[in-house]
Design a protein around this motif. Structure first.
Motif, mmCIF file in Angstrom:
data_model
loop_
_atom_site.group_PDB
_atom_site.id
_atom_site.type_symbol
_atom_site.label_atom_id
_atom_site.label_comp_id
_atom_site.label_asym_id
_atom_site.label_seq_id
_atom_site.Cartn_x
_atom_site.Cartn_y
_atom_site.Cartn_z
ATOM 1 N N GLN A 282 0.804 -1.221 0.000
ATOM 2 C CA GLN A 282 0.000 0.000 0.000
ATOM 3 C C GLN A 282 0.836 1.270 0.000
ATOM 4 O O GLN A 282 0.510 2.229 -0.696
ATOM 5 C CB GLN A 282 -0.897 0.024 1.248
ATOM 6 C CG GLN A 282 -1.965 -1.044 1.310
ATOM 7 C CD GLN A 282 -2.762 -0.924 2.610
ATOM 8 O OE1 GLN A 282 -2.463 -1.581 3.594
ATOM 9 N NE2 GLN A 282 -3.762 -0.066 2.588
ATOM 10 N N TRP A 283 1.928 1.265 0.781
ATOM 11 C CA TRP A 283 2.652 2.519 1.039
ATOM 12 C C TRP A 283 4.149 2.328 0.862
ATOM 13 O O TRP A 283 4.790 1.596 1.609
ATOM 14 C CB TRP A 283 2.406 2.982 2.477
ATOM 15 C CG TRP A 283 0.969 3.032 2.866
ATOM 16 C CD1 TRP A 283 -0.040 3.726 2.261
ATOM 17 C CD2 TRP A 283 0.369 2.355 3.983
ATOM 18 N NE1 TRP A 283 -1.222 3.535 2.915
ATOM 19 C CE2 TRP A 283 -1.015 2.692 3.987
ATOM 20 C CE3 TRP A 283 0.848 1.523 4.975
ATOM 21 C CZ2 TRP A 283 -1.888 2.219 4.941
ATOM 22 C CZ3 TRP A 283 -0.021 1.042 5.923
ATOM 23 C CH2 TRP A 283 -1.379 1.386 5.906
ATOM 24 N N ASN A 284 4.684 3.013 -0.124
ATOM 25 C CA ASN A 284 6.129 3.074 -0.299
ATOM 26 C C ASN A 284 6.471 4.302 -1.115
ATOM 27 O O ASN A 284 5.660 4.789 -1.915
ATOM 28 C CB ASN A 284 6.676 1.823 -1.010
ATOM 29 C CG ASN A 284 7.233 0.806 -0.038
ATOM 30 O OD1 ASN A 284 7.827 1.157 0.968
ATOM 31 N ND2 ASN A 284 7.030 -0.470 -0.337
ATOM 32 N N TYR A 285 7.657 4.822 -0.906
ATOM 33 C CA TYR A 285 8.128 5.917 -1.738
ATOM 34 C C TYR A 285 8.410 5.376 -3.136
ATOM 35 O O TYR A 285 8.971 4.295 -3.303
ATOM 36 C CB TYR A 285 9.406 6.526 -1.161
ATOM 37 C CG TYR A 285 9.180 7.314 0.100
ATOM 38 C CD1 TYR A 285 8.585 8.574 0.057
ATOM 39 C CD2 TYR A 285 9.558 6.800 1.337
ATOM 40 C CE1 TYR A 285 8.376 9.303 1.223
ATOM 41 C CE2 TYR A 285 9.360 7.524 2.506
ATOM 42 C CZ TYR A 285 8.779 8.775 2.437
ATOM 43 O OH TYR A 285 8.572 9.493 3.581
ATOM 44 N N THR A 286 8.023 6.145 -4.141
ATOM 45 C CA THR A 286 8.270 5.735 -5.519
ATOM 46 C C THR A 286 9.308 6.615 -6.203
ATOM 47 O O THR A 286 9.784 6.293 -7.275
ATOM 48 C CB THR A 286 6.960 5.798 -6.331
ATOM 49 O OG1 THR A 286 6.416 7.125 -6.256
ATOM 50 C CG2 THR A 286 5.954 4.816 -5.790
ATOM 51 N N LEU A 287 9.652 7.742 -5.591
ATOM 52 C CA LEU A 287 10.639 8.633 -6.183
ATOM 53 C C LEU A 287 12.041 8.109 -5.918
ATOM 54 O O LEU A 287 12.287 7.379 -4.968
ATOM 55 C CB LEU A 287 10.496 10.049 -5.612
ATOM 56 C CG LEU A 287 9.153 10.735 -5.871
ATOM 57 C CD1 LEU A 287 9.124 12.096 -5.208
ATOM 58 C CD2 LEU A 287 8.897 10.871 -7.357
#
Length: 644
Positions: free
Chosen positions: A542-547
């Motif tokens: 659900q939640w992770n940094y993609t940059l």
């Protein structure tokens, strides 16, 4: 972000179609310590920023001198080795020395022993701190644009008939070039952070009130080299024979800062006129008036001489139309007593940055940003009240007050224990606790611990742990069941070292003594390992940094750490968690059980442990007793209140 025509009226600065327009996620106004730290944190979390300052360079004059233990903890958590850049430029304040006139009376240690690894304040001038931050930011590829000033700013709302908004800001060169007109630019940003000081242009442009009072105190301050027969080290407070106060701090390069208390300002006095008339000879005269006759006190060289006047003010709001944020002196000012000002501002920046980054990275809804004002305004009130109380202790209130001050000096050796425990904790800002809100969430059914330091919103305590690392140089023998047993070596690690790195949630799983029994170790550790893997997979889906983020190659938003207590001598070499050297769910031993106690977690196996969620700014956001599936579901529910 739409590119629309300027709506900023500026009769002194005409804007035409040729005026350049730049779009940027965050504009930071002010390149002092607060603005610089905000820019560093946001950049590390993948957010593009532009930072401007009307001055041509970092000011060589430093009103702020000290970095307090809580701020040192924050700097240490940014990344491994980051704190070393500051420790190398400052010096630890070991003690406060009290004099009556020229005669020493007592010495009180300044340490907060057992509370933090950074037990003492760091004496470091604001200029030096700013230069360390500026160098770090420039090495990250973000230029500091000195010589640019804000002319006007506004929040443009209901863009193209929607509920959307953005910030439109006009800036210009602060100094007109000799060969032409001042350049003007329009900046369209999603957010603006005002770190432009006590006379904040941003605050005035958006009509945020700045109520408070101007204090009558008059103090003259000199930085320079002095020749004196006083024994000077660290911080010196002199109760003068004339009932005035003289303060002396040893800075770098053999420079001292000396502050002399004067008579109060009168209504007709003008601060600018006073500063024009100041002389070194006059300063020496007032300083000697505090000392016993015959004491040598000569100024050899002066690098800064100024009269200072104190204000106690706090903005009536920190957020303007959900897009513009005040931080540091633009939001609050007070006297330098207690060294709370710059530290409060740096902690403003720390609190705001991770919230802005989560919103801009589409990991949290914009409503998260409202908690910045909810949490930081009470901290400004705290700092103002504390500095006001400390300043009142230095006031000339006549003979009776002078007698009380002398009594304190005579009795102070008996009061050293009190002052070396409770008072430093207050000054060091290690007792800060945020109120309950949507991100400091009490459990819906379980009661909170009685001690405030264990409750949600409190600073996450530090403490020493052991991590047993497998020794790769040796073959792994087998036990009676055929399971590999790793040869291990113990590594000392502090709790706050587990939470290094900006913008992450850390889950501390306290298991008490339930892993210390070798007979139960395998089954319980396997169950715990499976639980951790289950929920980490769920959360990271659900939640992770993609940059792309240089300091976070894995981009993980949530980390898990397991903390056990009891005798690790038999069990530390076995199992999935005990042998894990990297990655999530590593097992740490709290041999003395002090870390369990500092988090208010019982250590007996029958008490089933607890899970504590540490926010990205290292405050306790949530806690739940138990390690069963229901407890992990409660953690998931908490994270869902912040993340989308």
């Amino acid at each position: 972000m739409p590119d629309t025509a300027s709506t900023l009226p500026s009769p002194e600065s005409p804007i035409d179609a040729s005026t350049s327009v730049q779009e940027i996620p965050v504009l930071i106004v002010g390149a002092g310590p607060v603005g610089l730290l905000e820019a560093i944190l946001l950049t590390k979390m993948g957010i593009r920023v532009r930072i401007i300052d009307r001055e041509p360079h970092i000011s060589p004059f430093s009103r702020a001198l000290g970095v307090l233990p809580r701020t040192l903890e924050i700097l240490a958590m940014i990344e491994d080795g980051f704190i070393d850049k500051f420790l190398a430029q400052g010096k630890s304040l070991q003690e406060a020395n009290f004099y009556y006139g020229s005669r020493p009376r007592c010495t009180i240690p300044l340490g907060s022993i057992g509370i933090s690894r950074y037990e003492r304040p760091l004496l470091m001038e604001q200029e030096r701190l700013s230069k360390v931050l500026a160098k770090e930011l420039e090495e990250m590829g973000v230029p500091i644009e000195f010589g640019w000033e804000l002319v006007d700013t506004e929040v443009v709302e209901f863009v193209a008939g929607t509920e959307e908004s953005y910030v439109k800001t006009m800036i210009r060169q602060a100094v007109k070039p000799e060969d032409g007109e001042q350049e003007h630019q329009i900046i369209q940003s999603e957010y603006l952070v005002a770190a432009d000081g006590g006379h904040s242009t941003v605050r005035r442009k958006v009509n945020i009130k700045f109520p408070g009072r101007t204090l009558p105190h008059k103090n003259v301050m000199l930085d320079g080299i002095i020749d004196t027969d006083l024994e000077l080290k660290d911080a010196v407070t002199i109760t003068g024979v004339n009932q005035k106060t003289l303060l002396i701090f040893g800075l770098s390069d053999n420079i001292y800062r000396i502050i002399v208390e004067m008579e109060d300002f009168t209504p007709e006095e003008d601060l600018r006129q006073i500063n024009r008339e100041l002389t070194v000879k006059g300063f020496e005269h007032h300083a000697r008036g505090c000392l016993h006759p015959g004491t040598k006190f000569n100024v050899v060289k002066s690098t800064w001489l100024t009269c200072i006047r104190f204000n106690e003010r706090r903005a009536d709001r920190y957020i303007h139309k959900d897009r513009i944020f005040l931080a540091g002196d633009s939001a609050h000012v007070h006297s330098p007593a207690g060294g709370q000002g710059m530290n409060t501002g740096l902690q403003d920046a720390h609190n705001l940055a991770w919230k802005l980054a989560l919103v801009l990275n589409k990991l949290s809804p914009p409503r998260l940003l409202k908690s910045y004002q909810e949490e930081r305004m009470p901290m400004a009130d705290r700092a103002i009240a504390l500095s006001s109380k400390l300043l009142a202790g230095d006031r000339d209130q006549g003979t009776v007050w002078h007698i009380f001050r002398m009594l304190f000096l005579m009795l102070s050796p008996l009061l050293m224990y009190i002052n070396s425990t409770s008072f430093p904790r207050l000054i060091s800002m290690l007792d800060i606790r945020y109120p309950a809100n949507n991100i400091n969430l009490p459990h819906k059914t379980q009661t909170q611990p009685k001690e405030e330091v264990h409750q949600i919103g409190a600073r996450a305590p530090d403490g020493l742990l052991l991590h047993f690392l497998p020794s790769a140089s040796e073959d792994l023998p087998s036990d009676n069941d055929g399971q590999a047993v790793a040869a291990c070596k113990a590594q000392r690690v502090y709790v706050q070292e587990l939470t290094v790195g900006v913008g992450r949630f850390h889950i501390l799983v306290f298991v008490g003594s339930c892993l210390s029994s070798l007979a139960l170790f395998k089954a319980r550790e396997l169950e715990l390992d499976q639980r951790i893997e289950e929920y980490l997979l769920q959360w990271r889906a659900q939640w992770n940094y993609t940059l792309s983020r240089d300091d976070k190659t894995d981009g993980q938003l949530v980390k898990v750490h397991v903390i056990a207590t009891g005798d690790a001598s038999e069990s530390h070499g076995k199992g999935l968690l005990a042998q894990r050297a990297q990655g999530d769910g590593r097992l740490f031993w709290d041999s003395s059980a002090e870390v369990h106690a500092s988090y208010g977690v019982p250590v007996l196996a029958k008490d089933q442990g607890a899970i504590v969620v540490i926010r990205p700014d290292s405050h306790i956001g949530f806690r739940v007793r138990g390690l069963d599936k229901g407890a992990w579901e409660d953690v998931t529910e908490y994270l869902q209140t912040i993340l989308v």
